[in-house]
Enzyme design. Structure first.
Site, mmCIF file in Angstrom:
data_model
loop_
_atom_site.group_PDB
_atom_site.id
_atom_site.type_symbol
_atom_site.label_atom_id
_atom_site.label_comp_id
_atom_site.label_asym_id
_atom_site.label_seq_id
_atom_site.Cartn_x
_atom_site.Cartn_y
_atom_site.Cartn_z
ATOM 1 N N HIS A 157 -5.418 13.249 -17.890
ATOM 2 C CA HIS A 157 -5.268 11.713 -17.705
ATOM 3 C C HIS A 157 -5.195 11.235 -16.217
ATOM 4 C CE1 HIS A 157 -3.867 11.046 -22.184
ATOM 5 N NE2 HIS A 157 -3.947 12.186 -22.127
ATOM 6 N N ASP A 365 -5.778 6.215 -9.537
ATOM 7 C CA ASP A 365 -5.212 6.308 -10.837
ATOM 8 C C ASP A 365 -6.449 6.818 -11.837
ATOM 9 O OD1 ASP A 365 -3.507 5.729 -13.058
ATOM 10 O OD2 ASP A 365 -3.276 3.684 -12.538
#
Ligand code: ADP
Ligand code: F6P
Length: 482
Positions: A157, A365
């Site tokens: 992720h 991110d």
């Protein structure tokens, strides 16, 4: 239909009635598991004086949830240590914050082995196993060593960093080798996938094949990008909930005609929260006419509070917003509203809807689901503007946002200024394109594309392969990042 067994460190299934906040991974898994019979397995979040491996099983919202408690030492070395003091900063390009302690590495290995010990007996021959995130990289190998032959996939992720950073990790080869015990490795973007392949080619003397596999350590695996999405329809439906209507009405009233800039993040140095506040400070300094006309609502929920870097950040953030408020606040206006409270998802949907400009400006991110939630919550007749960092994985799919460099205060201040002045027609055009993407590339398409790739990999395993070796430039793609 095969059962889907999802494994993640944190297991927080969505309770329809509570609507509480759970972080990007758990929101996605809750939505992904809803249509599968299967199990969600992981750490309970609780500690036990001594490891017993005893399983707690419950049914939450139609999902079978099986968790296990960890010893305090496990939590310290595996979760606070290797996961959050070593891999998290390193994979977010913060080697200055990365701790390389041997005890963390052994705690990480121990917990992954313990998880495999208790998970292996639950697995039936046709089950598909899907391991989530950096906490559990070695789990696939541990399961294989316990005789599990099922299809096992892994999804990262967070970003996969450049190989120059990976090699700073002691025993990096061992970590990467363990990924080769999976059938498929999913990344959020092609950029992270390529960074992984570059490591394999240049640090592990591996090969990339024309059929999408890479080979190294005597094994093969398929690395592929599967950008994660949100459950767009149900997120939008939250706007009809009373709590969403109430938070929307409350924000509209408290805006008192001013424009609201919004930031919503887990309190994390990767999210660029301080840089964002500095940029707003810069804007107020350069454009005095905006004082009293705008404010920034920054909602940052405390996370990983046992890790010092996070405690320090909380203190810095409070001091920074206090300083700016001290410098500019009037009797009836405060420029920065600094909120640490958790909000329910429906409350949050109402707040997104009331925002004029959303600032999603991480320094790095994996994806950033907040950007997608903001888009899903907008009023199509009068949508707000999304300002998005070029270093968020979401930027690859959301190019109609105003893309910024979060390291440049001037770039950010210019983008805020542009967003505040953007005509409604342009806002609508940009929002429509963003919303089409959020609806199309949603969490269901993420789950289905990953699971079908894993099923294909399992079936292909029984057939001979016809892949050829690919030249490195081709394997790594030549398209610039942005
Ligand atoms: P990460 O996975 O790094 O936390 P994402 O942006 O992908 O980042 O996901 C964050 C998730 O957590 C989103 O679903 C968001 O709604 C939720 N969230 C973040 N901050 C809050 C908050 N203060 N209150 C409620 N939910 C929050
Ligand atoms: O999305 C990245 C991630 O680390 C997930 O793995 C995790 O569930 C989420 O952020 C929240 O972090 P934590 O579980 O450490 O609070």
């Amino acid at each position: 239909m095969s059962r889907l067994i999802v494994v993640s460190n944190r297991v927080t299934p969505q309770q329809a009635e509570s609507g509480s906040s759970q972080g990007g991974l758990s929101m996605a898994i809750s939505a992904a598991l809803r249509e599968y019979s299967g199990i969600w397995f992981g750490w309970s979040g609780n500690s036990t004086p001594e490891w017993t491996g005893e399983l707690n099983e419950q049914n939450v919202g139609g999902v079978t949830v099986t968790t296990v408690d960890l010893e305090e030492q496990d939590i310290e070395e595996y979760y606070n240590g290797y996961a959050n003091r070593t891999l998290w900063p390193l994979f977010h390009y913060r080697i200055d914050l990365t701790a390389y302690e041997r005890s963390y590495g052994s705690g990480y290995a121990r917990v992954n082995a313990r998880f495999a010990d208790v998970l292996a007996p639950l697995i039936k021959p046709d089950d598909i196993i899907w391991v989530q995130d950096y906490h559990l990289i070695p789990l696939g190998r541990e399961l294989r060593e316990r005789g599990i032959r099922n299809a096992i996939g892994f999804f990262l992720h967070i970003p996969w960093p450049a190989r120059e950073l990976v090699v700073t990790l002691p025993r990096h080869r061992q970590l990467v080798e363990s990924l080769f015990y999976y059938d498929v490795i999913g990344f959020q973007t092609q950029e992270w996938r390529n960074a992984f392949v570059a490591y394999v080619l240049y640090e592990a003397s591996g090969m990339a094949m024309t059929d999408g596999q890479v080979r190294a350590f005597g094994r093969t695996v398929i690395p592929k990008a599967f950008p994660i999405g949100i459950d767009a329809r149900s997120f939008r439906a939250l706007l009809d909930e009373p709590a969403a209507k109430e938070s929307y009405a409350r924000m509209i009233e408290s805006k008192a005609g001013r424009k609201m800039l919004l930031g919503v993040d887990r309190l994390d140095y990767s999210k660029g929260i301080e840089e964002r506040i500095h940029a707003y400070d810069r804007l107020l300094a350069d454009r005095p006419e905006l004082r009293g006309e705008t404010f920034l609502l920054q909602i940052s929920t405390e996370t990983r509070s046992q890790v010092e870097t996070y405690q320090d950040m909380m203190a810095r953030l409070d001091a920074l917003s206090g300083r700016i408020n001290g410098a500019y606040a009037e009797m009836d206006w405060v420029p920065v509203r600094n909120v640490h409270r958790m909000h329910t998802r429906d409350e949050l949907a109402g707040v997104y809807r009331a925002a004029d400009v959303m600032l999603v400006t991480p320094l790095r991110d994996g994806m950033n689901l907040v950007a997608k939630e903001f888009v899903a919550a907008q009023d199509e007749a009068d949508p707000g503007v999304l300002i998005l960092s070029r270093f968020a994985g979401a930027m690859q799919q959301m190019r109609e946002a105003l893309i910024v460099n979060p390291f440049s205060q001037e770039d950010m201040a210019d983008a805020i200024n542009r967003a505040l002045a953007m005509p409604r027609g342009e806002r609508q055009r940009r929002w429509r394109a963003l919303m089409d993407g959020v609806e199309k590339e949603d969490v269901v398409s993420w789950r289905d594309s990953f699971v079908s790739c894993l099923e294909e990999a399992r079936d292909a395993d029984r057939r001979p392969r016809d892949g050829r070796v690919m030249p490195a430039e081709e394997a790594l793609g030549s398209r610039p990042i942005a």
